[in-house]
Motif scaffolding. Structure first.
Motif, short mmCIF file in Angstrom:
data_model
loop_
_atom_site.label_atom_id
_atom_site.label_comp_id
_atom_site.label_asym_id
_atom_site.label_seq_id
_atom_site.Cartn_x
_atom_site.Cartn_y
_atom_site.Cartn_z
N ARG A 23 0.84 -1.19 0.00
CA ARG A 23 0.00 0.00 0.00
C ARG A 23 0.88 1.25 0.00
NH1 ARG A 23 -3.73 0.16 4.94
NH2 ARG A 23 -4.42 -1.78 3.93
N PRO A 24 0.69 2.20 -0.96
CA PRO A 24 1.51 3.44 -0.99
C PRO A 24 1.17 4.36 0.18
CG PRO A 24 -0.22 3.53 -2.63
CD PRO A 24 -0.30 2.13 -2.06
N LYS A 25 2.28 5.04 0.74
CA LYS A 25 2.09 5.96 1.86
C LYS A 25 1.76 7.35 1.34
CE LYS A 25 5.14 3.53 5.04
NZ LYS A 25 6.33 3.61 5.91
N LYS A 26 0.60 7.83 1.68
CA LYS A 26 0.19 9.16 1.25
C LYS A 26 0.77 10.25 2.15
CE LYS A 26 -3.94 11.77 -0.03
NZ LYS A 26 -5.41 11.75 -0.12
N TYR A 27 0.98 10.00 3.45
CA TYR A 27 1.48 10.97 4.41
C TYR A 27 2.73 10.40 5.10
CZ TYR A 27 -3.22 12.79 3.77
OH TYR A 27 -4.37 13.26 3.23
N MET A 28 3.64 11.31 5.54
CA MET A 28 4.84 10.93 6.28
C MET A 28 4.88 11.68 7.61
SD MET A 28 7.76 10.88 3.32
CE MET A 28 8.93 10.11 4.42
N ARG A 29 5.43 11.02 8.59
CA ARG A 29 5.51 11.64 9.91
C ARG A 29 6.63 12.70 9.93
NH1 ARG A 29 5.13 6.34 13.89
NH2 ARG A 29 2.99 5.70 13.26
N ARG A 30 6.51 13.65 10.90
CA ARG A 30 7.52 14.68 11.05
C ARG A 30 8.86 14.09 11.45
NH1 ARG A 30 7.23 20.12 11.76
NH2 ARG A 30 4.96 19.99 11.93
N GLY A 31 8.87 13.07 12.26
CA GLY A 31 10.12 12.45 12.65
C GLY A 31 10.85 11.84 11.48
N GLU A 32 10.07 11.23 10.53
CA GLU A 32 10.70 10.65 9.35
C GLU A 32 11.31 11.73 8.47
OE1 GLU A 32 7.73 8.35 7.49
OE2 GLU A 32 7.72 6.75 9.01
N LEU A 33 10.59 12.88 8.34
CA LEU A 33 11.13 13.99 7.55
C LEU A 33 12.44 14.52 8.16
CD1 LEU A 33 7.87 15.99 6.74
CD2 LEU A 33 9.25 14.63 5.16
N GLU A 34 12.48 14.68 9.49
CA GLU A 34 13.70 15.14 10.15
C GLU A 34 14.85 14.16 9.96
OE1 GLU A 34 14.30 17.96 11.60
OE2 GLU A 34 12.27 18.77 11.41
N ARG A 35 14.53 12.85 10.02
CA ARG A 35 15.57 11.85 9.86
C ARG A 35 16.15 11.89 8.45
NH1 ARG A 35 15.20 6.99 7.83
NH2 ARG A 35 12.92 7.04 7.88
N LEU A 36 15.27 12.06 7.44
CA LEU A 36 15.75 12.13 6.06
C LEU A 36 16.62 13.37 5.82
CD1 LEU A 36 12.54 11.00 4.13
CD2 LEU A 36 14.63 9.68 4.50
N ARG A 37 16.21 14.52 6.42
CA ARG A 37 17.01 15.75 6.25
C ARG A 37 18.37 15.63 6.91
NH1 ARG A 37 14.89 21.05 9.08
NH2 ARG A 37 15.86 19.93 10.80
N GLU A 38 18.41 15.03 8.12
CA GLU A 38 19.70 14.85 8.79
C GLU A 38 20.61 13.92 8.02
OE1 GLU A 38 18.83 13.48 12.67
OE2 GLU A 38 18.04 15.41 13.40
N GLU A 39 20.06 12.88 7.44
CA GLU A 39 20.87 11.97 6.64
C GLU A 39 21.46 12.68 5.41
OE1 GLU A 39 18.49 8.66 5.69
OE2 GLU A 39 18.56 7.76 7.72
N LYS A 40 20.64 13.54 4.80
CA LYS A 40 21.11 14.27 3.62
C LYS A 40 22.23 15.25 4.00
CE LYS A 40 19.44 17.14 -0.17
NZ LYS A 40 18.26 17.84 -0.75
N GLU A 41 22.05 15.99 5.12
CA GLU A 41 23.08 16.93 5.56
C GLU A 41 24.36 16.21 5.95
OE1 GLU A 41 21.37 19.13 8.70
OE2 GLU A 41 20.10 20.38 7.40
N ARG A 42 24.24 15.05 6.59
CA ARG A 42 25.41 14.29 6.98
C ARG A 42 26.20 13.83 5.75
NH1 ARG A 42 23.06 10.33 9.19
NH2 ARG A 42 22.71 11.36 11.19
N ALA A 43 25.46 13.40 4.74
CA ALA A 43 26.13 12.97 3.51
C ALA A 43 26.86 14.13 2.84
CB ALA A 43 25.12 12.33 2.56
#
Length: 344
Positions: A23-43
């Motif tokens: 099933r496709p995810k229509k919404y994402m949690r704020r914690g997941e968004l923060e985790r993705l941004r931190e991973e991008k900045e770390r890279a």
């Protein structure tokens, strides 16, 4: 029956797991968004640090290759030798200690290395070369006292064989100042005041030199000589203004009175003129002319020549005080015939 129920439950869990994964995810949690941004900045940071390390490694390799080439060449580059900060002042530690002791400085400060000590010695020598070797807190009187002692040592070394020289013009110095020139021709007052004060100052200096040696070497004798040297130093701004003819009119008038009465040996009147010059005769010596919001009837009587000129600045205070010393010496050297004309 129990086995059938367990099999049904297993099938339901498997179907639910398949539906949740596909099933496709229509919404994402704020914690997941923060985790993705931190991973991008770390890279990004890791990539930037890696590029900087590579660039630094390349620059080091280039500099090492240039140093090897310069060491092999017969004329090495000047850039390699430039980082020496104290190459022109490279002295031994023993010489550094000897020079610091001759200057009365500590041979080593707390936590000071040999390099810092050499730099401190170099700074002290540069300060002395520029003539700023006066100690902090040393006043003018102490400096004048040291100058007197230095002059005495020089005169003793030379044998004090020089005679007294009088270069002032006798025509100008012997002329008694006419107070009518204050209103008629003030420009003629400047040379008369200048040479009269110069003559008294010169006579004061000669009187200090003519004292016996046993009096000169006493503490009181040294203090008297230092007072004369200090007064001569304080009078330099006044002589400069007299040569430039730039004295204020009220100050010029009071000084003319002082010189006139000093030449006529009327020291009581000269002292009164000195008091009018220094502190004035106004009710408020500081120069206050308005004490309320209303116009006073007698306010116009407080003119500019009644204020205290000794409070103008430090330079005025010094040469006005030196004028009083000249009056005192003149009264000692040329006492008046009338005892009532003596200053208090």
């Amino acid at each position: 029956m129990d086995g059938l129920l367990a099999e049904l439950a297993t099938k339901r869990k498997a179907l639910a797991a398949v539906d949740s994964d596909e099933r496709p995810k229509k919404y994402m949690r704020r914690g997941e968004l923060e985790r993705l941004r931190e991973e991008k900045e770390r890279a990004e940071r890791e990539a930037k640090a890696a590029s900087e390390r590579r660039s630094k490694g390349n620059s080091r390799r280039i500099k090492a290759a240039e140093r090897r080439r310069n060491s092999n060449s017969p004329h090495p580059s000047r850039d390699v030798e430039s980082p020496k900060p104290e190459g022109s002042f490279n002295i031994s530690p023993e010489e550094t200690v000897r020079r610091l002791r001759t200057k009365g400085q500590p041979i080593r400060l707390f936590g000071e290395t040999d390099k810092d000590r050499r730099l401190r010695l170099r700074a002290l020598e540069l300060i002395e070369e520029k003539g700023h070797d006066r100690q902090d807190g040393q006043n003018d009187f102490k400096k004048a006292l040291e100058d007197v002692e230095n002059v005495e040592r020089q005169m003793q070394a030379k044998g004090d064989s020089k005679g007294k020289k009088r270069e002032e013009s006798q025509v100008v110095t012997d002329t008694v100042l006419d107070l009518s020139l204050v209103k008629t021709d003030p420009d003629k007052l400047y040379p008369i005041i200048y040479y009269a004060l110069k003559r008294v100052l010169k006579e004061w200096e000669e009187a200090m030199d003519e004292r016996p040696e046993n009096i000169k070497r006493t503490h009181q004798g040294k203090l008297a000589a230092a007072t004369q040297v200090q007064s001569a130093e304080y009078l330099k701004p006044l002589f400069k203004q007299l040569r430039a003819r730039s004295l204020p009119a009220d100050v010029l008038a009071r000084m003319a009175e002082i010189v006139h009465f000093m030449q006529k040996r009327q020291y009581q009147k000269a002292n009164d003129a000195y008091l009018r010059l220094s502190i004035g005769n106004a009710p408020w010596p500081i120069g206050v002319t308005m004490v309320g919001i209303h116009e006073r009837s007698a306010r116009e009587k407080i003119s500019s020549d009644q204020v205290a000129h000794v409070l103008n600045d430090e330079v005025s205070r010094k040469y006005i005080q030196s004028l009083k010393r000249l009056l005192t010496f003149s009264q000692t050297k040329y006492p008046p015939e009338d005892v009532s004309q003596l200053m208090g």
